[in-house]
Design a protein around this motif. Sequence first.
Motif, PDB file in Angstrom:
ATOM      1  N   GLU A  30       0.850  -1.208   0.000  1.00 57.44           N
ATOM      2  CA  GLU A  30       0.000   0.000   0.000  1.00 57.44           C
ATOM      3  C   GLU A  30       0.876   1.244   0.000  1.00 57.44           C
ATOM      4  N   TYR A  31       0.386   2.277  -0.655  1.00 59.94           N
ATOM      5  CA  TYR A  31       1.168   3.513  -0.781  1.00 59.94           C
ATOM      6  C   TYR A  31       1.327   4.227   0.562  1.00 59.94           C
ATOM      7  N   VAL A  32       2.563   4.653   0.824  1.00 59.57           N
ATOM      8  CA  VAL A  32       2.838   5.515   1.974  1.00 59.57           C
ATOM      9  C   VAL A  32       2.962   6.937   1.440  1.00 59.57           C
ATOM     10  N   THR A  33       3.774   7.106   0.405  1.00 60.18           N
ATOM     11  CA  THR A  33       3.821   8.390  -0.318  1.00 60.18           C
ATOM     12  C   THR A  33       3.962   8.112  -1.810  1.00 60.18           C
ATOM     13  N   LYS A  34       3.317   8.966  -2.574  1.00 59.30           N
ATOM     14  CA  LYS A  34       3.353   8.804  -4.028  1.00 59.30           C
ATOM     15  C   LYS A  34       3.812  10.138  -4.601  1.00 59.30           C
ATOM     16  N   GLY A  35       5.127  10.389  -4.525  1.00 59.52           N
ATOM     17  CA  GLY A  35       5.664  11.671  -4.971  1.00 59.52           C
ATOM     18  C   GLY A  35       5.958  11.672  -6.454  1.00 59.52           C
ATOM     19  N   GLU A  36       6.306  12.841  -6.959  1.00 58.31           N
ATOM     20  CA  GLU A  36       6.682  12.941  -8.378  1.00 58.31           C
ATOM     21  C   GLU A  36       7.992  12.201  -8.634  1.00 58.31           C
ATOM     22  N   ARG A  37       8.890  12.295  -7.629  1.00 64.10           N
ATOM     23  CA  ARG A  37      10.206  11.686  -7.840  1.00 64.10           C
ATOM     24  C   ARG A  37      10.261  10.254  -7.328  1.00 64.10           C
ATOM     25  N   ASN A  38       9.851  10.049  -6.078  1.00 67.31           N
ATOM     26  CA  ASN A  38       9.978   8.717  -5.478  1.00 67.31           C
ATOM     27  C   ASN A  38       8.627   8.216  -4.965  1.00 67.31           C
ATOM     28  N   VAL A  39       8.519   6.894  -4.926  1.00 65.00           N
ATOM     29  CA  VAL A  39       7.298   6.269  -4.412  1.00 65.00           C
ATOM     30  C   VAL A  39       7.689   5.385  -3.236  1.00 65.00           C
ATOM     31  N   ILE A  40       6.916   5.461  -2.144  1.00 61.07           N
ATOM     32  CA  ILE A  40       7.172   4.565  -1.007  1.00 61.07           C
ATOM     33  C   ILE A  40       5.924   3.737  -0.747  1.00 61.07           C
ATOM     34  N   LYS A  41       6.129   2.436  -0.620  1.00 65.66           N
ATOM     35  CA  LYS A  41       5.025   1.530  -0.305  1.00 65.66           C
ATOM     36  C   LYS A  41       5.371   0.707   0.931  1.00 65.66           C
ATOM     37  N   MET A  42       4.338   0.255   1.623  1.00 63.78           N
ATOM     38  CA  MET A  42       4.567  -0.617   2.770  1.00 63.78           C
ATOM     39  C   MET A  42       4.040  -2.010   2.451  1.00 63.78           C
ATOM     40  N   VAL A  43       4.853  -3.014   2.764  1.00 65.98           N
ATOM     41  CA  VAL A  43       4.404  -4.402   2.582  1.00 65.98           C
ATOM     42  C   VAL A  43       4.619  -5.168   3.884  1.00 65.98           C
ATOM     43  N   GLN A  44       3.824  -6.213   4.060  1.00 68.33           N
ATOM     44  CA  GLN A  44       4.009  -7.064   5.240  1.00 68.33           C
ATOM     45  C   GLN A  44       4.392  -8.458   4.796  1.00 68.33           C
ATOM     46  N   LEU A  45       5.437  -8.982   5.436  1.00 72.33           N
ATOM     47  CA  LEU A  45       5.867 -10.348   5.166  1.00 72.33           C
ATOM     48  C   LEU A  45       6.152 -11.012   6.506  1.00 72.33           C
ATOM     49  N   GLU A  46       5.526 -12.148   6.716  1.00 72.21           N
ATOM     50  CA  GLU A  46       5.721 -12.906   7.958  1.00 72.21           C
ATOM     51  C   GLU A  46       5.573 -12.022   9.196  1.00 72.21           C
ATOM     52  N   GLY A  47       4.559 -11.156   9.169  1.00 72.69           N
ATOM     53  CA  GLY A  47       4.247 -10.337  10.340  1.00 72.69           C
ATOM     54  C   GLY A  47       5.155  -9.122  10.534  1.00 72.69           C
ATOM     55  N   ILE A  48       6.063  -8.888   9.587  1.00 68.03           N
ATOM     56  CA  ILE A  48       6.953  -7.719   9.706  1.00 68.03           C
ATOM     57  C   ILE A  48       6.592  -6.714   8.606  1.00 68.03           C
ATOM     58  N   SER A  49       6.542  -5.443   8.989  1.00 73.83           N
ATOM     59  CA  SER A  49       6.238  -4.394   8.002  1.00 73.83           C
ATOM     60  C   SER A  49       7.524  -3.794   7.453  1.00 73.83           C
ATOM     61  N   PHE A  50       7.575  -3.664   6.127  1.00 72.69           N
ATOM     62  CA  PHE A  50       8.730  -3.075   5.455  1.00 72.69           C
ATOM     63  C   PHE A  50       8.296  -1.887   4.609  1.00 72.69           C
ATOM     64  N   ASN A  51       9.146  -0.885   4.545  1.00 72.46           N
ATOM     65  CA  ASN A  51       8.927   0.219   3.613  1.00 72.46           C
ATOM     66  C   ASN A  51       9.834   0.021   2.407  1.00 72.46           C
ATOM     67  N   ILE A  52       9.265   0.174   1.219  1.00 69.67           N
ATOM     68  CA  ILE A  52      10.058   0.045  -0.007  1.00 69.67           C
ATOM     69  C   ILE A  52      10.012   1.373  -0.741  1.00 69.67           C
ATOM     70  N   LYS A  53      11.184   1.919  -0.989  1.00 72.59           N
ATOM     71  CA  LYS A  53      11.263   3.184  -1.703  1.00 72.59           C
ATOM     72  C   LYS A  53      11.761   2.918  -3.116  1.00 72.59           C
ATOM     73  N   LYS A  54      10.953   3.318  -4.080  1.00 73.36           N
ATOM     74  CA  LYS A  54      11.370   3.186  -5.484  1.00 73.36           C
ATOM     75  C   LYS A  54      11.808   4.577  -5.946  1.00 73.36           C
ATOM     76  N   PHE A  55      13.057   4.675  -6.354  1.00 77.32           N
ATOM     77  CA  PHE A  55      13.587   5.970  -6.773  1.00 77.32           C
ATOM     78  C   PHE A  55      13.186   6.270  -8.204  1.00 77.32           C
ATOM     79  N   LYS A  56      13.126   7.557  -8.483  1.00 82.68           N
ATOM     80  CA  LYS A  56      12.751   8.016  -9.821  1.00 82.68           C
ATOM     81  C   LYS A  56      13.685   7.410 -10.873  1.00 82.68           C
TER      82      LYS A  56
END
Length: 248
Positions: A30-56
């Motif tokens: 799910e989206y945490v931030t959806k910027g013009e340059r970078n996008v950050i999403k949060m995912v859960q795996l095995e009960g742990i939450s991770f933030n994934i930042k995709k750079f422009k």
Amino acid sequence: MHENFIINPKYSHLAEKLKEVLHDFSHKGEYVTKGERNVIKMVQLEGISFNIKKFKTPNAFQSLVYKFIRKSKAKRSFEYASKLIDFGINTPFPVAYLEVFSGGLQESFYISEHIDYDFDFRELIHNPRFKKRNEILRQFTKFTFKLHEKDVNFLDHSPGNTLIMDHGNNTYDFYLIDLNRMRFEPMDFNARMHNFRRLWLSKTMVKIMAQEYAELSGKSFEETHALMLKHSRAFQKKVNSKKLRRKK
């Protein structure tokens, strides 16, 4: 096309699952931030939450620079976070990064542990009546002093890049994010005061923070206050005049 995927040994058991998420990034999490340059999403795996930042995605020239000359933002974020943690400085735990090359760098991702913070530094600027504001500012100054003592020059030391956790009973933890612009170098006193400039401090905030920094560094309040104020004002003036020019 080839990939470079580096993962912290702590999470090596999740390597395949994390790669799967990255390869299907647009449909996962799910989206945490959806910027013009970078996008950050949060995912859960095995009960742990991770933030994934995709750079422009870099342009053709930048993609070659990132392949041959400069480390990608994802790689820098991962390496700098690991370094900060070695120094005992808080930042969301660095999990992994992925670089995708085809000719030059095409895509890059940085994964860190998600942290549940209470507020960020921006709130202290926007709300002068923020509960325990003066105490938080003093502790934040102590935190910045520690960065300087460890030779960390965080070039993006700005209001949105410090997350704050309130533990109750007057204890606060500060976490740095957005780490790809950082230098590890000794800083003289002027450089240290210059490092406060992006925080958009009011006169009251400068007073409180200068007092704390003077005590920690053994410098006089007058010298500390004058330099911190000078750099803060110069930066604010520069930003405001840019905004004015754009409006015209």
